[in-house]
Design a protein around this motif. Sequence first.
Motif, short mmCIF file in Angstrom:
data_model
loop_
_atom_site.label_atom_id
_atom_site.label_comp_id
_atom_site.label_asym_id
_atom_site.label_seq_id
_atom_site.Cartn_x
_atom_site.Cartn_y
_atom_site.Cartn_z
N LEU A 1 0.84 -1.20 0.00
CA LEU A 1 0.00 0.00 0.00
C LEU A 1 0.88 1.24 0.00
O LEU A 1 1.66 1.48 0.93
CB LEU A 1 -0.91 0.00 1.23
N ASP A 2 0.73 2.05 -1.04
CA ASP A 2 1.49 3.29 -1.18
C ASP A 2 0.57 4.45 -0.78
O ASP A 2 -0.35 4.80 -1.50
CB ASP A 2 1.97 3.44 -2.62
N GLU A 3 0.81 5.03 0.40
CA GLU A 3 0.01 6.13 0.94
C GLU A 3 -1.49 5.78 0.99
O GLU A 3 -2.32 6.48 0.40
CB GLU A 3 0.22 7.40 0.11
N PRO A 4 -1.89 4.73 1.70
CA PRO A 4 -3.29 4.32 1.71
C PRO A 4 -4.23 5.28 2.44
O PRO A 4 -5.44 5.20 2.27
CB PRO A 4 -3.25 2.97 2.43
N THR A 5 -3.68 6.18 3.27
CA THR A 5 -4.55 7.11 4.02
C THR A 5 -4.50 8.52 3.45
O THR A 5 -5.00 9.46 4.08
CB THR A 5 -4.14 7.14 5.51
N ASN A 6 -3.93 8.69 2.26
CA ASN A 6 -3.85 10.01 1.63
C ASN A 6 -5.23 10.64 1.51
O ASN A 6 -6.15 10.06 0.93
CB ASN A 6 -3.23 9.91 0.24
N GLY A 7 -5.39 11.85 2.04
CA GLY A 7 -6.64 12.58 1.87
C GLY A 7 -7.77 12.18 2.78
O GLY A 7 -8.85 12.76 2.70
N LEU A 8 -7.56 11.18 3.63
CA LEU A 8 -8.64 10.74 4.52
C LEU A 8 -8.76 11.69 5.71
O LEU A 8 -7.78 12.24 6.19
CB LEU A 8 -8.37 9.33 5.03
N ASP A 9 -10.00 11.85 6.20
CA ASP A 9 -10.19 12.64 7.42
C ASP A 9 -9.76 11.79 8.61
O ASP A 9 -9.48 10.59 8.47
CB ASP A 9 -11.65 13.10 7.54
N PRO A 10 -9.66 12.39 9.82
CA PRO A 10 -9.16 11.63 10.98
C PRO A 10 -9.91 10.33 11.25
O PRO A 10 -9.30 9.32 11.59
CB PRO A 10 -9.32 12.62 12.14
N ILE A 11 -11.24 10.34 11.08
CA ILE A 11 -12.02 9.12 11.30
C ILE A 11 -11.67 8.07 10.25
O ILE A 11 -11.51 6.88 10.56
CB ILE A 11 -13.53 9.41 11.27
N GLY A 12 -11.53 8.51 9.01
CA GLY A 12 -11.17 7.60 7.93
C GLY A 12 -9.80 6.97 8.14
O GLY A 12 -9.60 5.79 7.84
N VAL A 13 -8.87 7.76 8.67
CA VAL A 13 -7.52 7.25 8.95
C VAL A 13 -7.58 6.15 10.01
O VAL A 13 -6.96 5.09 9.88
CB VAL A 13 -6.59 8.40 9.41
N ILE A 14 -8.36 6.40 11.06
CA ILE A 14 -8.50 5.42 12.14
C ILE A 14 -9.14 4.13 11.61
O ILE A 14 -8.69 3.02 11.92
CB ILE A 14 -9.33 6.00 13.31
N GLU A 15 -10.21 4.29 10.81
CA GLU A 15 -10.90 3.12 10.26
C GLU A 15 -9.98 2.29 9.37
O GLU A 15 -9.98 1.05 9.44
CB GLU A 15 -12.13 3.57 9.48
N MET A 16 -9.17 2.97 8.54
CA MET A 16 -8.24 2.26 7.67
C MET A 16 -7.18 1.53 8.50
O MET A 16 -6.84 0.37 8.22
CB MET A 16 -7.57 3.24 6.69
N ARG A 17 -6.68 2.19 9.53
CA ARG A 17 -5.69 1.57 10.40
C ARG A 17 -6.22 0.29 11.04
O ARG A 17 -5.58 -0.75 11.02
CB ARG A 17 -5.26 2.53 11.50
N GLU A 18 -7.43 0.37 11.60
CA GLU A 18 -8.00 -0.79 12.27
C GLU A 18 -8.30 -1.92 11.29
O GLU A 18 -8.15 -3.09 11.62
CB GLU A 18 -9.27 -0.38 13.03
N LEU A 19 -8.72 -1.54 10.08
CA LEU A 19 -8.99 -2.55 9.06
C LEU A 19 -7.72 -3.30 8.67
O LEU A 19 -7.71 -4.54 8.58
CB LEU A 19 -9.61 -1.88 7.83
N LEU A 20 -6.63 -2.57 8.48
CA LEU A 20 -5.36 -3.20 8.09
C LEU A 20 -4.82 -4.09 9.21
O LEU A 20 -4.32 -5.19 8.96
CB LEU A 20 -4.34 -2.13 7.71
N LYS A 21 -4.95 -3.63 10.44
CA LYS A 21 -4.50 -4.45 11.58
C LYS A 21 -5.32 -5.74 11.66
O LYS A 21 -4.78 -6.81 11.97
CB LYS A 21 -4.63 -3.65 12.87
#
Length: 307
Positions: free
Chosen positions: A157-177
């Motif tokens: 994943l190359d910059e998978p959280t680019n442009g996401l709002d704080p909630i989106g960043v958290i959701e992406m992090r938890e999904l990847l974990k």
Amino acid sequence: MHEYVLQTNQLSKKFKSHTALNKVSLSIRKGSIYGFIGQNGAGKSTLIRIVTGLAYPTEGTIELFGASEEKELIQARKRIGSIIESPALFPHMTASENLEANRLLRGIPGKNCIPRMLEQVGLKEVGKKKAKNFSLGMKQRLGLAIALLGNPEFLILDEPTNGLDPIGVIEMRELLKRLNRELGITILISSHILSELHLMATHYGIIHHGQLLEQLTAKEMNEKCQQYVFIKVDNPDKATAIIQNELGTSDFEVMQDGAIKLYSHIEQPSKVSSALFSAGLAVEKFMPMGEDLESYFTKRIGGNSYV
């Protein structure tokens, strides 16, 4: 089974007079989340493109799942899922239609994987909504679902959280974990959001001007970032005596203002606070602190900014 999903040996890539990668030898263990850190132009995307077969090295070799010959690498790359820059979506198609189009393009058998992929990334309820009307977070999730088609063992994943709002960043992090923990998927993440990497990476690689400066585990990173307990009490002299005599450590520092940085007992803060309270000390401040990944990286490359 091979211990590493990816190893590079003296990997170099030159564009005329510019060297994008300079003898990079990198190793990613199976089951890890590898945070790949570097400034813009450091060589992260170049390495990712070589690994995924979108570019070729000038010198050096790569090994995927133990395979290093070109024909073997072509087969090994089928075990990889990737998002490089922004996910490529068909804007007038639904999430299901996007997945179906990609499934057919890649020759993945059976449609039954599509509902499962949508559920896995939290897009089960989007129905007939077109991708052009998706939020940026939904588009990133759909891109991830496409990358997960074919049940990859290695996700890049190359910059998978680019442009996401704080909630989106958290959701992406938890999904990847969760994907790493529950499905055992090895993940390579290149990201500028170093605070996020610090919350999920198990291993790190720091690249600067095309050279791999360092590889280290999360434990080694935390040790290098000098975590400590910050203590402010009404009587610093008495507190230091308690720390030495009752906690049995001299691994602390007293600042000019009387504040104490305790470098031991990081995992036992209640033991420290109990000893101080029991001695009748008035504790004004007591909190875990330390250098973060961004500060460490900035110092490591000898600069003032990581962007």
